[in-house]
Design a protein around this motif. Structure first.
Motif, short mmCIF file in Angstrom:
data_model
loop_
_atom_site.label_atom_id
_atom_site.label_comp_id
_atom_site.label_asym_id
_atom_site.label_seq_id
_atom_site.Cartn_x
_atom_site.Cartn_y
_atom_site.Cartn_z
N ALA A 165 0.85 -1.27 0.08
CA ALA A 165 0.26 -0.08 -0.06
C ALA A 165 0.88 1.15 -0.08
O ALA A 165 0.49 2.34 -0.77
CB ALA A 165 -0.90 -0.03 1.17
N ILE A 166 1.76 1.21 0.87
CA ILE A 166 2.77 2.54 0.92
C ILE A 166 3.30 2.54 -0.51
O ILE A 166 3.70 3.84 -1.03
CB ILE A 166 4.24 2.16 1.89
N LEU A 167 4.03 1.49 -1.40
CA LEU A 167 4.42 1.79 -2.66
C LEU A 167 3.32 2.19 -3.57
O LEU A 167 3.75 2.83 -4.68
CB LEU A 167 4.86 0.19 -3.17
N GLU A 168 1.97 1.77 -3.45
CA GLU A 168 0.86 2.03 -4.58
C GLU A 168 0.71 3.46 -4.12
O GLU A 168 0.58 4.20 -5.08
CB GLU A 168 0.04 1.23 -3.93
N ASP A 169 0.69 3.87 -3.04
CA ASP A 169 0.52 5.40 -2.76
C ASP A 169 1.75 6.14 -3.29
O ASP A 169 1.60 7.37 -3.85
CB ASP A 169 0.32 5.81 -1.13
N ALA A 170 2.98 5.91 -3.03
CA ALA A 170 4.00 6.56 -3.62
C ALA A 170 3.97 6.57 -5.04
O ALA A 170 4.45 7.58 -5.77
CB ALA A 170 5.42 5.89 -3.12
N LYS A 171 3.51 5.41 -5.68
CA LYS A 171 3.67 5.60 -7.07
C LYS A 171 2.75 6.30 -7.81
O LYS A 171 2.72 7.23 -8.94
CB LYS A 171 3.39 3.97 -7.61
N ALA A 172 1.56 6.56 -7.33
CA ALA A 172 0.50 7.50 -7.47
C ALA A 172 0.82 9.00 -7.58
O ALA A 172 0.59 9.55 -8.40
CB ALA A 172 -0.77 7.27 -6.37
N LEU A 173 1.66 9.18 -6.50
CA LEU A 173 2.42 10.58 -6.43
C LEU A 173 3.36 10.86 -7.43
O LEU A 173 3.32 11.95 -8.21
CB LEU A 173 3.17 10.72 -5.11
N VAL A 174 4.17 9.93 -7.64
CA VAL A 174 5.12 10.10 -8.82
C VAL A 174 4.71 9.89 -10.12
O VAL A 174 4.89 10.75 -11.10
CB VAL A 174 6.43 9.19 -8.71
N ASP A 175 3.59 8.94 -10.41
CA ASP A 175 2.96 9.03 -11.88
C ASP A 175 2.24 10.24 -12.04
O ASP A 175 2.07 10.61 -13.22
CB ASP A 175 2.08 7.80 -11.61
N ALA A 176 1.79 11.04 -11.03
CA ALA A 176 0.99 12.37 -11.15
C ALA A 176 1.85 13.14 -11.98
O ALA A 176 1.36 14.25 -12.68
CB ALA A 176 0.60 12.93 -10.09
N ALA A 177 3.28 13.26 -11.83
CA ALA A 177 3.99 13.97 -12.54
C ALA A 177 4.63 13.35 -13.98
O ALA A 177 5.72 13.91 -14.62
CB ALA A 177 5.39 14.12 -11.69
N ASP A 178 3.80 12.31 -14.40
CA ASP A 178 4.33 11.54 -15.75
C ASP A 178 5.65 11.06 -15.88
O ASP A 178 6.50 11.57 -16.82
CB ASP A 178 4.02 12.73 -16.92
N VAL A 179 5.90 10.40 -14.67
CA VAL A 179 7.22 10.01 -14.70
C VAL A 179 7.30 8.43 -14.51
O VAL A 179 6.38 7.68 -14.05
CB VAL A 179 8.23 10.46 -13.46
N LYS A 180 8.04 7.72 -15.33
CA LYS A 180 8.20 6.35 -15.40
C LYS A 180 8.41 5.73 -14.09
O LYS A 180 9.67 6.14 -13.47
CB LYS A 180 9.24 5.71 -16.48
N THR A 181 7.66 5.12 -13.52
CA THR A 181 7.97 4.37 -12.23
C THR A 181 7.93 2.76 -12.13
O THR A 181 7.24 2.33 -12.92
CB THR A 181 7.19 4.98 -11.07
N SER A 182 8.70 2.23 -11.05
CA SER A 182 8.52 0.99 -10.71
C SER A 182 8.49 0.80 -9.33
O SER A 182 8.83 1.64 -8.45
CB SER A 182 9.52 0.13 -11.53
N GLU A 183 8.01 -0.34 -8.70
CA GLU A 183 8.07 -0.70 -7.38
C GLU A 183 8.71 -1.85 -7.12
O GLU A 183 8.98 -2.91 -7.92
CB GLU A 183 6.62 -1.01 -6.91
N HIS A 184 9.30 -2.06 -5.85
CA HIS A 184 10.23 -2.91 -5.07
C HIS A 184 9.82 -2.91 -3.86
O HIS A 184 10.49 -2.13 -3.00
CB HIS A 184 11.80 -2.82 -5.52
N LEU A 185 9.20 -4.17 -3.36
CA LEU A 185 9.11 -4.55 -2.10
C LEU A 185 10.29 -5.45 -1.78
O LEU A 185 10.12 -6.86 -2.45
CB LEU A 185 7.53 -5.12 -1.91
N ARG A 186 11.09 -5.25 -0.67
CA ARG A 186 12.03 -5.99 -0.53
C ARG A 186 12.23 -6.42 1.20
O ARG A 186 11.54 -5.64 2.04
CB ARG A 186 13.27 -5.21 -0.43
N HIS A 187 12.50 -7.74 1.33
CA HIS A 187 12.46 -8.30 2.91
C HIS A 187 14.08 -8.28 3.20
O HIS A 187 14.82 -8.60 2.40
CB HIS A 187 12.05 -9.77 2.71
#
Length: 283
Positions: free
Chosen positions: A83-105
């Motif tokens: 959920a944290i990554l999804e919220d962060a991605k929404a913020l960056v995507d709003a600036a029309d920037v290519k994004t990816s997510e990585h959840l690491r243990h």
């Protein structure tokens, strides 16, 4: 230069600032942004063994219940991390920037060590999820990250504002020269107002070092002012940032002479605590 920056997000108030700065940097330099959230070993459930806490004669079902609780906590941590990554991605995507997510243990430092080789820069918030907003506190992992990373490290302040005026702390050391070289080569600083300052006496040697640094920027098409400030480095730079309304500080991650205390030991962390602008540290 590579074409990816890594932004570390943890769900704190500073995560939004990290995302906003990442979007700004990506827009200036045409970078992709990789958002990374690291679940600690406790959150992911790794190594959780309750057997030592169970006294002799206790029902075996109690151990099973505790294990089930650990498993549930681990699942909830994963859901929260996504959920944290999804919220962060929404913020960056709003600036029309290519994004990816990585959840690491696992361990944060191990995650950074494995990923930073592919990145141009790492971004992290000044304070973390568990810290309050008092000046005396920093995120528990920030100092470890500052000391360990080899790539440029961008430390985001609490609130984002577009960067227009840049201050470079310069002492002629190897890392300070690399910081100036980084500014000269990076598209982030094109067209911005730049000032290079050193702390100490206005000797001929100090003036020559500043002129050399200015020439490096001029060769890249960047105009810069130079200056020499008396006093203690952290006090003099802090006062200049406030009075001249600088938006951003760039400095080497190690130094010598009067500026050495900025980059070695507790003084550098004190600057990060008290300065209200984002700071870029260059190795």
């Amino acid at each position: 230069m590579t074409h990816k920056i890594i932004a570390l997000v943890d769900g704190s108030a500073y995560s939004k600032s990290v995302c906003d700065h990442a979007a700004w940097i990506a827009g200036r330099g045409a970078y992709a942004v990789e958002l990374m959230h690291v679940l600690g070993r406790r959150e992911s459930g790794a190594g959780s063994d309750r057997s030592g806490a169970i006294s002799l004669g206790a029902r075996s079902s109690l151990l099973e219940e505790l294990s089930a609780l650990d498993e549930q906590r681990a699942k909830l941590s994963i859901v929260r991390g996504r959920a944290i990554l999804e919220d962060a991605k929404a913020l960056v995507d709003a600036a029309d920037v290519k994004t990816s997510e990585h959840l690491r243990h696992g361990d944060l430092m191990e995650a950074i060590s494995e990923k930073e080789g592919d990145a141009e820069m790492l971004l992290i918030g000044k304070r973390g999820e568990a810290a309050d907003f008092a000046k005396g506190h920093l995120g528990s992992n920030l100092e470890r990250v500052v000391r360990a990373v080899s790539k440029p490290l961008f430390i985001a302040s609490r609130a984002f504002r577009p960067i227009g005026k840049v201050l470079i702390a310069y002492d002629g050391s190897a890392s300070a020269m690399r910081a100036v070289d980084y500014v000269a080569r990076s598209p982030l600083y094109t067209g911005l107002k730049i000032k290079i300052v050193t702390i100490g006496s206005a000797t001929d040697a100090a003036k020559k070092r500043l002129e050399d640094a200015k020439a490096m920027l001029s060769a890249a098409g960047l105009d810069a002012e130079i200056g020499i400030l008396p006093g203690q480095p952290e006090d003099a730079l802090g006062k200049l940032i406030e009075e001249a309304d600088f938006d951003h500080l760039v400095m080497g991650a190690s130094g010598h002479s009067g500026l050495r205390s900025l980059f070695v030991g507790s003084t550098s962390m004190e600057m990060i605590r008290t300065f209200k602008v984002p700071i870029l540290l260059v190795r």
